[in-house]
Structure formats: structure tokens, C-alpha cells
Scaffold this motif. Structure first.
Motif, PDB file in Angstrom:
ATOM      1  N   ARG A 233      16.044  15.712   3.458  1.00 30.79           N
ATOM      2  CA  ARG A 233      15.098  14.620   3.722  1.00 30.79           C
ATOM      3  C   ARG A 233      15.818  13.273   3.743  1.00 30.79           C
ATOM      4  N   TYR A 234      16.713  13.063   2.784  1.00 30.66           N
ATOM      5  CA  TYR A 234      17.423  11.780   2.754  1.00 30.66           C
ATOM      6  C   TYR A 234      18.420  11.656   3.908  1.00 30.66           C
ATOM      7  N   GLU A 235      18.984  12.789   4.326  1.00 30.31           N
ATOM      8  CA  GLU A 235      19.891  12.751   5.475  1.00 30.31           C
ATOM      9  C   GLU A 235      19.099  12.316   6.728  1.00 30.31           C
TER      10      GLU A 235
ATOM     11  N   PHE B 288       8.284  -8.304 -10.182  1.00 30.39           N
ATOM     12  CA  PHE B 288       7.495  -7.157 -10.631  1.00 30.39           C
ATOM     13  C   PHE B 288       6.500  -6.694  -9.576  1.00 30.39           C
ATOM     14  N   ASN B 289       6.247  -5.418  -9.673  1.00 32.40           N
ATOM     15  CA  ASN B 289       5.232  -4.782  -8.865  1.00 32.40           C
ATOM     16  C   ASN B 289       3.996  -4.709  -9.756  1.00 32.40           C
ATOM     17  N   ILE B 290       3.045  -5.586  -9.525  1.00 31.11           N
ATOM     18  CA  ILE B 290       1.886  -5.694 -10.420  1.00 31.11           C
ATOM     19  C   ILE B 290       0.836  -4.659 -10.032  1.00 31.11           C
TER      20      ILE B 290
ATOM     21  N   LEU C 240       0.839  -1.201   0.000  1.00 32.13           N
ATOM     22  CA  LEU C 240       0.000   0.000   0.000  1.00 32.13           C
ATOM     23  C   LEU C 240       0.871   1.247   0.000  1.00 32.13           C
ATOM     24  N   ALA C 241       0.609   2.144  -0.946  1.00 31.50           N
ATOM     25  CA  ALA C 241       1.313   3.429  -1.002  1.00 31.50           C
ATOM     26  C   ALA C 241       0.661   4.406  -0.034  1.00 31.50           C
ATOM     27  N   ASP C 242       1.221   5.604   0.052  1.00 33.16           N
ATOM     28  CA  ASP C 242       0.643   6.578   0.966  1.00 33.16           C
ATOM     29  C   ASP C 242       1.024   7.997   0.613  1.00 33.16           C
ATOM     30  N   ARG C 243       0.091   8.894   0.868  1.00 34.27           N
ATOM     31  CA  ARG C 243       0.346  10.332   0.769  1.00 34.27           C
ATOM     32  C   ARG C 243      -0.251  10.979   2.001  1.00 34.27           C
TER      33      ARG C 243
ATOM     34  N   SER D 276      14.323  20.250   1.933  1.00 39.05           N
ATOM     35  CA  SER D 276      15.054  19.958   0.693  1.00 39.05           C
ATOM     36  C   SER D 276      15.310  18.459   0.541  1.00 39.05           C
ATOM     37  N   HIS D 277      15.465  18.051  -0.703  1.00 38.05           N
ATOM     38  CA  HIS D 277      15.673  16.650  -1.049  1.00 38.05           C
ATOM     39  C   HIS D 277      16.840  16.057  -0.254  1.00 38.05           C
ATOM     40  N   GLY D 278      17.959  16.776  -0.246  1.00 40.70           N
ATOM     41  CA  GLY D 278      19.144  16.281   0.459  1.00 40.70           C
ATOM     42  C   GLY D 278      18.902  16.137   1.953  1.00 40.70           C
TER      43      GLY D 278
ATOM     44  N   ILE E 124       9.876   2.653   2.610  1.00 35.18           N
ATOM     45  CA  ILE E 124      10.401   3.861   3.235  1.00 35.18           C
ATOM     46  C   ILE E 124      10.336   5.018   2.237  1.00 35.18           C
ATOM     47  N   ILE E 125       9.598   6.063   2.579  1.00 34.87           N
ATOM     48  CA  ILE E 125       9.561   7.236   1.705  1.00 34.87           C
ATOM     49  C   ILE E 125       9.946   8.482   2.500  1.00 34.87           C
ATOM     50  N   THR E 126      10.337   9.510   1.759  1.00 35.26           N
ATOM     51  CA  THR E 126      10.653  10.783   2.420  1.00 35.26           C
ATOM     52  C   THR E 126       9.576  11.828   2.126  1.00 35.26           C
TER      53      THR E 126
ATOM     54  N   GLY F 178      12.825   5.408  -4.016  1.00 29.66           N
ATOM     55  CA  GLY F 178      13.430   6.628  -4.550  1.00 29.66           C
ATOM     56  C   GLY F 178      14.467   6.258  -5.602  1.00 29.66           C
ATOM     57  N   SER F 179      14.421   6.900  -6.756  1.00 36.37           N
ATOM     58  CA  SER F 179      15.345   6.531  -7.822  1.00 36.37           C
ATOM     59  C   SER F 179      16.272   7.673  -8.205  1.00 36.37           C
ATOM     60  N   SER F 180      16.267   8.748  -7.438  1.00 39.34           N
ATOM     61  CA  SER F 180      17.248   9.822  -7.629  1.00 39.34           C
ATOM     62  C   SER F 180      18.605   9.320  -7.153  1.00 39.34           C
ATOM     63  N   ALA F 181      19.640  10.136  -7.328  1.00 39.40           N
ATOM     64  CA  ALA F 181      20.976   9.740  -6.857  1.00 39.40           C
ATOM     65  C   ALA F 181      20.942   9.457  -5.350  1.00 39.40           C
TER      66      ALA F 181
ATOM     67  N   GLY G 104      11.109  17.894  -5.080  1.00 35.27           N
ATOM     68  CA  GLY G 104      10.108  16.866  -4.829  1.00 35.27           C
ATOM     69  C   GLY G 104      10.605  15.500  -5.286  1.00 35.27           C
ATOM     70  N   HIS G 105       9.776  14.820  -6.086  1.00 35.48           N
ATOM     71  CA  HIS G 105      10.112  13.470  -6.531  1.00 35.48           C
ATOM     72  C   HIS G 105      10.994  13.552  -7.777  1.00 35.48           C
ATOM     73  N   GLN G 106      12.299  13.573  -7.603  1.00 34.57           N
ATOM     74  CA  GLN G 106      13.216  13.854  -8.707  1.00 34.57           C
ATOM     75  C   GLN G 106      13.172  12.826  -9.820  1.00 34.57           C
ATOM     76  N   SER G 107      13.215  11.548  -9.462  1.00 37.43           N
ATOM     77  CA  SER G 107      13.380  10.538 -10.511  1.00 37.43           C
ATOM     78  C   SER G 107      12.139  10.463 -11.388  1.00 37.43           C
ATOM     79  N   ARG G 108      10.943  10.629 -10.791  1.00 43.80           N
ATOM     80  CA  ARG G 108       9.732  10.545 -11.586  1.00 43.80           C
ATOM     81  C   ARG G 108       9.649  11.726 -12.573  1.00 43.80           C
TER      82      ARG G 108
HETATM   83  C1  LIG Z   1       6.206   1.704  -6.804  1.00 46.66           C
HETATM   84  C2  LIG Z   1       6.449   3.014  -6.189  1.00 46.66           C
HETATM   85  C3  LIG Z   1       5.712   3.354  -5.070  1.00 46.66           C
HETATM   86  C4  LIG Z   1       5.863   4.583  -4.469  1.00 46.66           C
HETATM   87  N1  LIG Z   1       5.109   4.870  -3.386  1.00 46.66           N
HETATM   88  C5  LIG Z   1       5.168   6.120  -2.878  1.00 46.66           C
HETATM   89  C6  LIG Z   1       4.311   6.482  -1.824  1.00 46.66           C
HETATM   90  O1  LIG Z   1       3.510   5.684  -1.361  1.00 46.66           O
HETATM   91  N2  LIG Z   1       4.367   7.738  -1.347  1.00 46.66           N
HETATM   92  C7  LIG Z   1       5.241   8.659  -1.842  1.00 46.66           C
HETATM   93  O2  LIG Z   1       5.249   9.796  -1.364  1.00 46.66           O
HETATM   94  N3  LIG Z   1       6.081   8.327  -2.845  1.00 46.66           N
HETATM   95  C8  LIG Z   1       6.050   7.099  -3.366  1.00 46.66           C
HETATM   96  N4  LIG Z   1       6.879   6.747  -4.377  1.00 46.66           N
HETATM   97  C9  LIG Z   1       7.744   7.752  -4.890  1.00 46.66           C
HETATM   98  C10 LIG Z   1       9.134   7.598  -4.433  1.00 46.66           C
HETATM   99  O3  LIG Z   1       9.248   7.271  -3.098  1.00 46.66           O
HETATM  100  C11 LIG Z   1       9.757   8.887  -4.784  1.00 46.66           C
HETATM  101  O4  LIG Z   1      10.515   8.596  -5.870  1.00 46.66           O
HETATM  102  C12 LIG Z   1      10.548   9.524  -3.671  1.00 46.66           C
HETATM  103  O5  LIG Z   1       9.702  10.014  -2.696  1.00 46.66           O
HETATM  104  C13 LIG Z   1      11.368  10.656  -4.139  1.00 46.66           C
HETATM  105  O6  LIG Z   1      12.528  10.075  -4.331  1.00 46.66           O
HETATM  106  P1  LIG Z   1      13.491  10.409  -5.496  1.00 46.66           P
HETATM  107  O7  LIG Z   1      13.512  11.923  -5.597  1.00 46.66           O
HETATM  108  O8  LIG Z   1      14.731   9.775  -4.936  1.00 46.66           O
HETATM  109  O9  LIG Z   1      13.010   9.734  -6.710  1.00 46.66           O
HETATM  110  C14 LIG Z   1       6.767   5.511  -4.997  1.00 46.66           C
HETATM  111  C15 LIG Z   1       7.518   5.165  -6.110  1.00 46.66           C
HETATM  112  C16 LIG Z   1       7.371   3.936  -6.711  1.00 46.66           C
HETATM  113  C17 LIG Z   1       8.192   3.590  -7.881  1.00 46.66           C
END
Ligand SMILES: Cc1cc2nc3c(=O)[nH]c(=O)nc-3n(C[C@H](O)[C@H](O)[C@H](O)COP(=O)(O)O)c2cc1C
Ligand SMILES: Cc1cc2nc3c(=O)[nH]c(=O)nc-3n(C[C@H](O)[C@H](O)[C@H](O)COP(=O)(O)O)c2cc1C
Lengths: 444, 444
Positions: free
Chosen positions: A150-152, A387-389, A57-60, A146-148, A127-129, A220-223, A329-333
Motif C-alpha cells: 500500500r505504501y509503495e 494541534f489537531n483539536i 474531515l477523515a474518511d472510511r 499488504s502494508h508495504g 493522504i491515507i492508504t 501514518g505513524s508506522s515505519a 492494517g493500521h500498525q501505529s494505532r
Molecule cells: C488524526 C488522524 C486522522 C486519521 N484519519 C484517517 C482517515 O480518515 N482514514 C483512515 O483510514 N485512517 C486515518 N488515520 C489513520 C492513519 O492514516 C493510519 O495510521 C494509516 O492508515 C495506517 O498507517 P500506519 O500503519 O502507518 O500507522 C488517521 C490517523 C490520525 C492520527
């Protein structure tokens, strides 16, 4: 049971009505059941019967009024729902999203330990930031840190929770009723953590759980994100649009884990796949078109603007995506979306539909064999460990995947027919972590 | 169903092995099952079959190493366990303890709304401020914040959660699949709270729950605590040692509620009762002596010292309790203990046994009729609207209470034979609160 072939892992990304943003408008969706437990119990039991590794389950931490108007917004808090599902399932893993930006490590450590106990070892933590100002504003911030930073904070958060999970050694409990000794207090440790963000004395108020620690999942898929995953993650969720990108990402994660002294097998990479399945490709495409038909451009634009951190309503819909500034925010997306628009030369309007099915995750409308072929190809070519279906339409899509795709994967010897163990760690082929008492022994 | 008589309310205060501090050492206790879900499912189902109004779980945000050595310490986090129990019960209320000192109001509001949704309207929140340095030290404090400051924060906390629970009006959800409108955004409100302790924008990320708000429960009996209860509490748990004290407290709570413009019926007072039941009074006393026999003086002293905030190990066991200074911890319990020791002229050692069965709650070893008589007397003489049942030995004690005492109460027409409604509010005869949009309307 002798397994000759490497096995792929399947996680079900659970939602109320589906991953397509208009799924709730589909006549087959029971939108009124979105907050009913029974609705989720049904999906959980089906997924368990089909031998999925886990539910997720994801979350916001916010909804906007506009979001509430046009989209199915607001859901059950993940740990609450997964705790309830723990009571009515036996084997399937339960992965809950919790943010390190808006919680206390002591509370989070104990809630996951609690879920792990009541589920007999099936808990996982995504784990999300968190990445939006709207969320930060529910927790006394004006803007998202800031992104940095949050990860720290996330790294220190994990350091604290890890110490807390290890604060009761595995054999600390004696439970000698005669002698009146419950625990060996030499094996129960205060942690005396003092860092930049947290000061926590310990021990945790619950003994070590069946898995030792919950399975650590990260997306998270950023650096920064990849670095964090290399250090901590045992499962990595990711959105990938091409085989080549997925291969590159897979390599990077494994290399990063290796750099942290971990084996490449100790972290499983699971790209998201959003399938729509038809008896023929044409039928699948029709189903997709029907879902697309329910989208609302204003809402889609609102969602995309939120996602990339730029208000796109000022730009012509038939024109291209403007250059997006670096985001906190969400850099990699953001990067993925930009590359997708460029590669496929999409107008904003086309991009909205391209993202409607899975917000940037790989979408596929096809026959069961086409879907199975795709999974096998990515799995066999070092792009994925599983896979994440993410069914675009929850009910029908999950049924179709279970009925038509999983049997093909099983026939090909790629996916289990029975659970081999009871812990989520066992499903995933992950080791149970020992207690790390190096940091703790000073404070017996 | 015509009910001629005022009905009493019964809450089961759930624990692993029992409320007697040595219960875990009793041969009948399955101490090894303390962290197993199945152990609690058994009790929950029995209590529901017996038509208890609710189950309740207490909470502490720390354990000490010494506590872990001698006592059954460390348990499942309350909301986690009650969420799981929601999935396997249908009618019984589920009351979880959560502290306002170590949590964020946005997270707490949504977790209770989530539990209320998945249980179809059975959630209750026992609001505590926590009272020990050991807990504070797990959340970056050196010492527990002062009593007054904690209650000030608790009041603002409740103001925020109340606004959040009301941020989606009851009829905000339209869920019009055709038109693509999920919610009427004029009925989803940002709250823009800015106070001394919290800044929260809202709206909550989950629509209003079946009960509107969870049932608000409170157990502080200090002046601050009573004031807080008068403003917010719908159920008040309390420890009382004499009928006269209980009557005085009952009066005070009702008067305080009235002063806040509420009706006296809108708050139910439930004193704790710790029964040990025997066929004869003698048999009950023997059971009590057996439990007392398992106590460990060192541990009891450690517990009492923690409770009153004074290290008592320096004082002779056969001497009297020294005068206790004003505490920033649990004020009302400290007062009760001091008065009890004085009234019964107890040495420290005698006091330890006197408290072993229920930490200051009323203990009774007697026949089923004696127990029922006590409950009826307190109930009929304005000392209680019902009781918080705290079996000294969980398994046997709960069985005895259900098998022998409840039928007597039912025969006397004091307790339900069937649930009349489905919401916890209905069991308790409490109104469903309207949304309070006065504060919100400015921010449509
Ligand atoms: C399958 C998947 C599920 C995710 N679920 C959440 C989530 O529930 N809540 C959220 O804030 N971000 C979610 N994210 C987003 C990542 O956690 C997001 O990339 C991260 O918060 C920002 O990291 P980044 O800047 O390193 O990419 C999800 C991403 C993926 C690929
Ligand atoms: C039945 C009952 C249950 C209680 N549960 C808890 C609890 O779970 N955690 C806790 O810290 N205090 C608990 N308390 C203690 C009260 O909340 C305590 O009195 C309060 O924290 C301090 O308030 P006071 O100083 O106003 O009395 C409980 C008290 C009673 C009577």
C-alpha cells in the motif's frame, strides 16, 4: 505585523456530533442533522471566526451493519462537503482525506486542484492508504493489500499527482483574447508516467492552482508511514499518549524530513487533543462521565476489534488485552493501544472507556487553563507545532474551546488574532512549491 | 396550483464563457475568471431566479497541448463545482457528468448520494462512457476500450450504484439517542455484487438520500446509447439538427423505455439549443458573425478531427468531408456531423463554422419570439420535453434568454413562474424510486 514568538497551528477535526464515540447519544447533539449541510456550515464559520488554520474531515470507505446499528455511521464524502464549505468561508483551510488505495491519481489530482481553485488556495489532502478488509471488499479486493504494498503504491501515486499538478507551469496561461492564444503550449507538459501501478500521460485538465499543490497531510505513524511523511508530508497528524512519546515522534519526523533534504520547518507535527472543558476540573470530569455513560460495550468492543484487527469478543472483559499479532492494517494505532493498556494496567473494559473519547488520541477533561497549559507545554517542548483539536462533544466542546481556551493562547502570544495571508500555506508558514519541471522537460 | 398545460423543462448547460468555441475571445467574456467560483455563482443564481429546472456541467478527462493553446481548456471538476454551488442555491437541480470508464462505482455512488444530501435532493448524474484515446491514456489504457465494452461496463456500473443507493432502506435510520440504536440493521444491506467488471460488498457508507437515487441523465445516442437510456435514463440530452430527426429520436427513446417496462413519461428528452438573441434577426446574425470571426481554423479542425476520430488536416479545406469510418468513439455525433455536411452540401471550412456555435447542437440566431416559437414547435410536436439551453456567449446570452425568451414561454403557459417542489425530481415530474430490495433481501 511583527511576530516575535513562534505561533502554534490549530486544525479542527470536524465530525457530525463529536469525537467521543457516544457523542451522538448526548441530549445536546442534533443527531438528525448529521447529513445536513447547514450543520457543518455553522461549525466551519465558527472555526473561521476563531482563526483556526484549517478544517479536516477523515474518511472510511465502508460501514458495517453492526456499526450502523450502534454508532453514528455514514457521512458526507469529504471533498463534497469541503467544496460546499469553500463557498461559504473565506480564509480557513480545507483538508480532505482521500485514499491512494481505491482511487485513480488523475482524478484525485484534479479534484484537489479544483478545490484549491474554487477556495482561492485553501485545499489540503490527508493522504491515507486505508487499512481494513471491509473497505477493500468494496473495491474488488478480498483482503486489504499488504502494508508495504500500500505504501509503495502511495509513493507512486504521489509521484504521479505531483507531476500532474506541475504539468501546467505557473505562467502557462496567456489568455490573449486578441491573438486567440489561451496558453503557451511550451509550458503545458505531458508527463508520460509509466510505473509499477500507474500509466498516466497528462497534462492535467486544469491549470496549476493557487497553492501550486494542495498542502500534503499524512497520518501514518508506522515505519513506512514516517518514511512517507519524511518525503512528502507538510503536516503530520498523529495520536500520542505521553509527552515523551510525542517528543520522540516529533524528532523522528523532523529527522526523516531532513534525510530527504527538506528543512525541519517544512513539516508541521500536529498531535490530536480531545478536550472536555469545565469551569472546574470536577465539572469537566462529570461531563466526561456522562459521555462515558452512553457508551455501549458491545459496540465499543466491535470498534476496538476492527481497529486492532483481532476479534476481542472471545476474551473476558475484566481481563487484560491479549497480545496483538502484527497487523497489515493500521500498525501505529495498534501499537499505541497495546502500550497504553500495558502502561496503565487496564482491563479490556477499562481500555474501552479509555479509548471512547478519542480512539487513542490524547483526552483531557479539565479547565480552560489546564487545557491551554497542556498545549503550551507540548508546543514549547518540541512535541508539537500545533494541534489537531478533536472536541469530544462537537457543539458544546467547540464552543467551549473557542470561548475559553483560544483567548488564553492568544494572550500568551501563541496564536494569531487575525489571518496574515489567504492561502492555507500562508497560515501554516509553508512555502509554495515551484513546478518541478526536471521530469517534465524531456516531454515539452 | 392547477396546471392545465404540459410544462416544458429547461436545463442550463453551464460553461465558463459560452458554447461557441471562440466565446472566450469575445471582448465581453471575462476569460480570466474561468476558474473562479464567483463567476459560476453568478450564473447559478441567475438561472435559479429564472426557475430553470437544473444546471449541468459536462466533462472530459484530458486536455491536449494544442487544445490548451487555442481554446479555453481545463475547468473545475463538475462534482466539486456543483457541491460548492449547492451551498449558495436552494432550488435548482445540479447535474454532474461522471464517466463509468475511469471511476469506481462505490466512490461514484457515494459522491452523488453526498451531493443529494447536501443539496436537499437536487443531484443528477450525467452518465458517460467517454470516447477518446487521449482520456484513456490518463488511466493506464493505450486506447479507449471498444464502444460495446464501455456500454457493457456502464450497465454493470449502474447495477452496482443502484444497489448501493438502495442498501440503506428509507426508514433504516432510527436515531434513538435514549436506546442507543442509530439504525435498524435489518434495513441496512450488504449487496455482495460480483460481476464481470466489479466486485462490491456494500452497504454504502452513507444513508439513502432525499431523492432515493440521483436523477439519471444520459446523452449517448448510438444504438447502445439509446438502449442504455431506455433502461436507466430519466433525462436524455441529445443533439438534433432537424425537427424530423428530433421527432424520430424522441419516439425511439420513449419506445425503448416502454420496452423496458417503463412509462414514456418517466424519461424526458431534452435536445440542445444554442441561441444567439438579437432585437432583430439581423442584429442576432451580426452577433453570430462576430463570434465566427474569432474562430481559428487550425483549432476548429483539431477539435473536429478529435470529435470524428479522423485527422482532417490532410484534406483540402474547400473540399467536402471525406467518408468517415465507423468509430469506437462518440458514434452518434459522428453520424450527425456527416449527415449535416451532406444535407447542406458543406465544404470542410463551411462545416467548421456551422459547428462552431454548438458542436453539432441546434444553433439559432434570431429574435426572442423566433427562439420561443422554435422551442414551442419542438415541444408541441413530440420532438422534446424541454431543452438543454446552451448560450453561445455565456454572460450576454444567458441574460438575453432569461430577460426576453423565458417571459414569452411563461406567458404562453409553457414554463413555470415558481418552483412547485424542492427536489429536482419534482421539477422534472419524476417519481422518487422505491428501494429495490429484491436483490438485497437475500443478504439481510
Ligand atoms: C488524526 C488522524 C486522522 C486519521 N484519519 C484517517 C482517515 O480518515 N482514514 C483512515 O483510514 N485512517 C486515518 N488515520 C489513520 C492513519 O492514516 C493510519 O495510521 C494509516 O492508515 C495506517 O498507517 P500506519 O500503519 O502507518 O500507522 C488517521 C490517523 C490520525 C492520527
Ligand atoms: C448535451 C450533451 C452533453 C454531453 N456531455 C458529454 C460529456 O460531458 N463528456 C463526454 O465525454 N461526452 C458527452 N456527451 C457525448 C455523449 O455522451 C456521447 O454521445 C457518448 O459518449 C458516446 O455515446 P454514443 O456513441 O452512444 O453517441 C454529451 C452529449 C450531449 C448531447
Amino acid at each position: 505585523m511583527v511576530q516575535t514568538k513562534r505561533q502554534l497551528h490549530l486544525n479542527l477535526f470536524l465530525t457530525g456530533m463529536g469525537h467521543h464515540e457516544a457523542s451522538w447519544r448526548h441530549p445536546g447533539s442534533e443527531t438528525g442533522n448529521n447529513l445536513k449541510l447547514s450543520h457543518y456550515v455553522k461549525f466551519a464559520k465558527k472555526a473561521e471566526e476563531a482563526k483556526f488554520d484549517s478544517l479536516f474531515l477523515a474518511d472510511r470507505y465502508a460501514v458495517s451493519r453492526q456499526g450502523a446499528k450502534y454508532g453514528l455511521q455514514g457521512g458526507i464524502e469529504p471533498l463534497t462537503l469541503l467544496s460546499a464549505l469553500a463557498a461559504v468561508t473565506e480564509n480557513i483551510g480545507l483538508i480532505a482525506t482521500v485514499s491512494t488505495s481505491f482511487n485513480e491519481p488523475y482524478n484525485v489530482a484534479r479534484r484537489f486542484a479544483s478545490l484549491d481553485h474554487i477556495s482561492n488556495g485553501r485545499a489540503g489532502w490527508n493522504i491515507i492508504t486505508s487499512g481494513t478488509d471491509g473497505e477493500a471488499q468494496n473495491f474488488h479486493f478480498k483482503k486489504i493489500p499488504s502494508h508495504g504494498l500500500r505504501y509503495e503504491k502511495a509513493r507512486e501515486f504521489l509521484e504521479v499527482t505531483s507531476k500532474l499538478w506541475d504539468s501546467w507551469e505557473d505562467d502557462a496561461i496567456i489568455a490573449d483574447q486578441e491573438a486567440g492564444i489561451f496558453a503557451d503550449d511550451q509550458k503545458v507538459h505531458e508527463i508520460h508516467h509509466k510505473g509499477k501501478f500507474f500509466a498516466v500521460r497528462g497534462p492535467l485538465n486544469i491549470p496549476r492552482s493557487p497553492q501550486g499543490r494542495p498542502v500534503l497531510v499524512q497520518a501514518g505513524s508506522s515505519a513506512d508511514g514516517i518514511d512517507f511523511a519524511g518525503q512528502y508530508a507538510e503536516v503530520v497528524f498523529t495520536a500520542q499518549q505521553t509527552l515523551e512519546d510525542a517528543q520522540r515522534f516529533y524528532q523522528e519526523i523532523k529527522a526523516r524530513a531532513t534525510a530527504f533534504g527538506r528543512s525541519p520547518e517544512s513539516v508541521k507535527v500536529l498531535p490530536g487533543i480531545c478536550p472536555i472543558i469545565g469551569k472546574t476540573e470536577e465539572e469537566a470530569r462529570e461531563k466526561e462521565a456522562q459521555l462515558h455513560h452512553y457508551t455501549n460495550t458491545e459496540f465499543s468492543l466491535h470498534q476496538l476489534s476492527n481497529r486492532v484487527g483481532v476479534d476481542l469478543s472471545a476474551y473476558p472483559l475484566d481481563g487484560p488485552l491479549p497480545p496483538l499479532p502484527a497487523t497489515d492494517g493500521h500498525q501505529s494505532r495498534t501499537k499505541l493501544i497495546q502500550e497504553l493498556a500495558l502502561r496503565e494496567n487496564l482491563s479490556i473494559k477499562q481500555l474501552l472507556l479509555r479509548l471512547a473519547g478519542g480512539r487513542g488520541h490524547y483526552t483531557i477533561a479539565g479547565t480552560p487553563t489546564q487545557v491551554a497549559d497542556l498545549l503550551e507545554k507540548w508546543f514549547e517542548n518540541k512535541a508539537a507545532d500545533g494541534f489537531n483539536i478533536m472536541p469530544q462533544l462537537m457543539r458544546e466542546g467547540l464552543d467551549d474551546f473557542i470561548t475559553y481556551v483560544i483567548p488564553i493562547l492568544q494572550e500568551r502570544g501563541l496564536f494569531r488574532k487575525e489571518y496574515a495571508g489567504t492561502l492555507l500555506r500562508e497560515h501554516l508558514g509553508l512555502k509554495r512549491p515551484d513546478t518541478d519541471t526536471i521530469n517534465l522537460s524531456a516531454h515539452a
